[in-house]
Motif scaffolding. Sequence first.
Motif, mmCIF file in Angstrom:
data_model
loop_
_atom_site.group_PDB
_atom_site.id
_atom_site.type_symbol
_atom_site.label_atom_id
_atom_site.label_comp_id
_atom_site.label_asym_id
_atom_site.label_seq_id
_atom_site.Cartn_x
_atom_site.Cartn_y
_atom_site.Cartn_z
ATOM 1 N N SER A 42 0.700 -1.577 -0.067
ATOM 2 C CA SER A 42 -0.429 -0.432 0.449
ATOM 3 C C SER A 42 0.974 1.100 -0.587
ATOM 4 C CB SER A 42 -0.835 -0.241 1.398
ATOM 5 O OG SER A 42 -2.301 -1.243 1.437
ATOM 6 N N HIS A 43 1.843 1.186 0.843
ATOM 7 C CA HIS A 43 2.619 2.472 0.904
ATOM 8 C C HIS A 43 3.804 2.446 0.062
ATOM 9 C CE1 HIS A 43 5.972 4.528 3.756
ATOM 10 N NE2 HIS A 43 5.873 5.060 2.293
ATOM 11 N N TYR A 44 4.191 1.640 -0.790
ATOM 12 C CA TYR A 44 4.926 1.752 -2.279
ATOM 13 C C TYR A 44 3.728 2.198 -3.215
ATOM 14 C CZ TYR A 44 6.887 0.615 -7.369
ATOM 15 O OH TYR A 44 6.772 0.124 -7.884
ATOM 16 N N THR A 45 2.029 1.802 -3.126
ATOM 17 C CA THR A 45 2.295 2.260 -5.124
ATOM 18 C C THR A 45 1.621 4.027 -3.907
ATOM 19 O OG1 THR A 45 -1.000 2.026 -3.160
ATOM 20 C CG2 THR A 45 -0.093 0.169 -4.408
ATOM 21 N N TYR A 46 1.510 4.351 -2.746
ATOM 22 C CA TYR A 46 1.009 5.810 -3.047
ATOM 23 C C TYR A 46 2.579 6.278 -3.696
ATOM 24 C CZ TYR A 46 1.430 9.795 0.082
ATOM 25 O OH TYR A 46 1.765 11.805 0.143
ATOM 26 N N HIS A 47 3.841 6.139 -3.098
ATOM 27 C CA HIS A 47 4.889 6.240 -3.549
ATOM 28 C C HIS A 47 5.322 6.435 -5.225
ATOM 29 C CE1 HIS A 47 9.158 7.046 -2.682
ATOM 30 N NE2 HIS A 47 9.969 6.779 -3.996
ATOM 31 N N THR A 94 -1.754 4.283 11.349
ATOM 32 C CA THR A 94 -1.308 3.090 11.904
ATOM 33 C C THR A 94 -0.681 2.544 11.408
ATOM 34 O OG1 THR A 94 -3.466 2.525 10.194
ATOM 35 C CG2 THR A 94 -3.758 3.281 12.469
ATOM 36 N N HIS A 95 -0.150 2.953 9.979
ATOM 37 C CA HIS A 95 1.048 2.373 9.239
ATOM 38 C C HIS A 95 2.377 2.487 9.839
ATOM 39 C CE1 HIS A 95 3.348 0.652 6.365
ATOM 40 N NE2 HIS A 95 4.010 2.258 6.013
ATOM 41 N N GLN A 96 3.571 1.557 9.970
ATOM 42 C CA GLN A 96 5.119 1.738 10.754
ATOM 43 C C GLN A 96 5.679 1.352 9.918
ATOM 44 O OE1 GLN A 96 5.598 0.164 15.056
ATOM 45 N NE2 GLN A 96 3.874 1.527 15.687
ATOM 46 N N CYS A 97 6.737 2.305 9.100
ATOM 47 C CA CYS A 97 7.613 1.228 8.232
ATOM 48 C C CYS A 97 8.379 0.192 8.863
ATOM 49 C CB CYS A 97 8.354 2.553 7.929
ATOM 50 S SG CYS A 97 7.516 4.159 6.667
ATOM 51 N N ASN A 98 7.679 -1.034 7.881
ATOM 52 C CA ASN A 98 8.450 -2.018 8.410
ATOM 53 C C ASN A 98 9.849 -2.621 7.189
ATOM 54 O OD1 ASN A 98 7.903 -3.382 5.873
ATOM 55 N ND2 ASN A 98 5.550 -3.746 6.950
ATOM 56 N N SER A 99 10.578 -3.848 7.438
ATOM 57 C CA SER A 99 11.938 -3.941 6.997
ATOM 58 C C SER A 99 11.398 -3.460 5.325
ATOM 59 C CB SER A 99 11.914 -5.063 7.340
ATOM 60 O OG SER A 99 11.406 -5.875 6.759
ATOM 61 N N VAL A 100 10.319 -3.881 4.759
ATOM 62 C CA VAL A 100 10.301 -3.853 3.033
ATOM 63 C C VAL A 100 10.148 -2.563 2.621
ATOM 64 C CG1 VAL A 100 8.596 -4.517 1.383
ATOM 65 C CG2 VAL A 100 9.264 -6.078 3.140
ATOM 66 N N CYS A 101 9.796 -2.076 3.788
ATOM 67 C CA CYS A 101 9.590 -0.393 3.339
ATOM 68 C C CYS A 101 10.992 0.247 3.413
ATOM 69 C CB CYS A 101 8.476 0.606 4.603
ATOM 70 S SG CYS A 101 6.405 0.345 4.391
#
Length: 249
Positions: A42-47, A94-101
Amino acid sequence: PGLRDEARLVAVEPYLKGEYHKYTSNTGYIGVPDRNTPQAFSHYTYHHTQGQIMVVDMQGVGDLYTDPQVHTITGQGYGLGNWGREGMATFFATHQCNSVCRYLGLGNVSSFCDAGNTIVCTTSPKRLASDIWKRDKYSRVLQPIPDSASLEDLSIYRLKMEQYNKLCEVFNQFKDKETEEVDSLNFLPMVESLQFVLNQTTLQDIVDNVDTDGNGAVSWMEFLCFWCGIEKPKASDAALMQHRKHRGI
């Protein structure tokens, strides 16, 4: 001719074999089991779209996903589940960036705010990600009255006010005026009026699961939980589990 005699368009997809999980929603919910890829995607699609689009509501088997929702910065397109800028804000609340982010070099939540957006949340991110999504810990009883749901109610049931009002209208149309509940005979036409097709074989299984107090009829709260897919279905009830994927009106 009736609707059943007319040509229809349907969407089909390969069956996802395995244990089905709801990882995230379109309103900031974070489910279990905890996986990095759903939120990172989801984060990637925004980026990747430079803040124009975000794909959310991740669910499926492992990393095979289905039935997503799309938020656009304008709030246009992709159905009633597109909450636009507000929906993106609930993700970042609610999102906390993880290792993939981090591996993908994605900007953190500050990049969303730097773009001129403001995160507005009706409750704390920690609570959004845990307690309020557990139905047994939320004691507020709602009535089928249009415009009576609070922002927190709508977040929990993952509805917009117009969707909630539509459910109120349909439930009030089919309920018994004395008991204020819908009996099993009226349950089928009620859900069919919402364009959800059941057959007689599936119907009894659904009613048995929806009627949580076992009185033979469906109350407003039982129907609301069923329609929004937030009551835990019986392990053997594949029909109700499938309905969790169908919440549009």
